[in-house]
Design a protein around this motif. Sequence first.
Motif, mmCIF file in Angstrom:
data_model
loop_
_atom_site.group_PDB
_atom_site.id
_atom_site.type_symbol
_atom_site.label_atom_id
_atom_site.label_comp_id
_atom_site.label_asym_id
_atom_site.label_seq_id
_atom_site.Cartn_x
_atom_site.Cartn_y
_atom_site.Cartn_z
ATOM 1 N N GLY A 43 0.592 -1.647 0.152
ATOM 2 C CA GLY A 43 0.430 -0.164 -0.398
ATOM 3 C C GLY A 43 0.156 1.081 0.049
ATOM 4 N N PHE A 44 2.057 1.382 -0.133
ATOM 5 C CA PHE A 44 2.829 2.201 -0.098
ATOM 6 C C PHE A 44 3.342 3.048 -1.131
ATOM 7 N N ASP A 45 3.232 4.720 -1.831
ATOM 8 C CA ASP A 45 2.691 5.203 -3.011
ATOM 9 C C ASP A 45 4.729 5.282 -3.276
ATOM 10 N N ILE A 46 4.640 4.559 -4.960
ATOM 11 C CA ILE A 46 5.985 4.031 -4.975
ATOM 12 C C ILE A 46 6.725 5.326 -5.871
ATOM 13 N N LYS A 47 6.021 6.231 -6.214
ATOM 14 C CA LYS A 47 6.805 7.421 -6.399
ATOM 15 C C LYS A 47 7.345 8.623 -4.993
ATOM 16 N N VAL A 48 6.494 8.558 -4.130
ATOM 17 C CA VAL A 48 7.234 8.926 -3.049
ATOM 18 C C VAL A 48 8.345 8.576 -2.327
ATOM 19 N N MET A 49 8.491 7.031 -2.664
ATOM 20 C CA MET A 49 9.769 6.551 -2.036
ATOM 21 C C MET A 49 10.391 6.649 -2.777
ATOM 22 N N ARG A 50 10.625 6.564 -4.596
ATOM 23 C CA ARG A 50 10.995 7.270 -5.522
ATOM 24 C C ARG A 50 12.172 8.166 -4.768
ATOM 25 N N GLN A 51 10.352 8.870 -4.767
ATOM 26 C CA GLN A 51 11.447 10.441 -4.286
ATOM 27 C C GLN A 51 12.204 10.996 -2.697
#
Length: 93
Positions: A43-51
């Motif tokens: 359920g984590f947002d991958i775009k935010v994690m990459r950022q």
Amino acid sequence: MADHGIARDQLRAFIERIERLEEEKKAIADDIKEVYAEAKGSGFDIKVMRQIVRIRKQDRNERAEQEAILDLYLHALGMADAGTQAEYDEAAE
């Protein structure tokens, strides 16, 4: 002729090392991809994690400078929060 043989062997060794490292890099990239897929499945947002990963690589001063410029640009485009937009407008007068 002997010098060419040494250079050839040295060149071959460099090329083979690079090829092994490229294989390792691909394996690591595949592992990272799997971790992101697992995080997405949780359920984590991958775009935010990459950022976040990109931000954590930056020097603190570099990050602060980029954030200040981003804030300035957002204000200039009228995309900042209403309270901070009013502060920007007052400062611009």
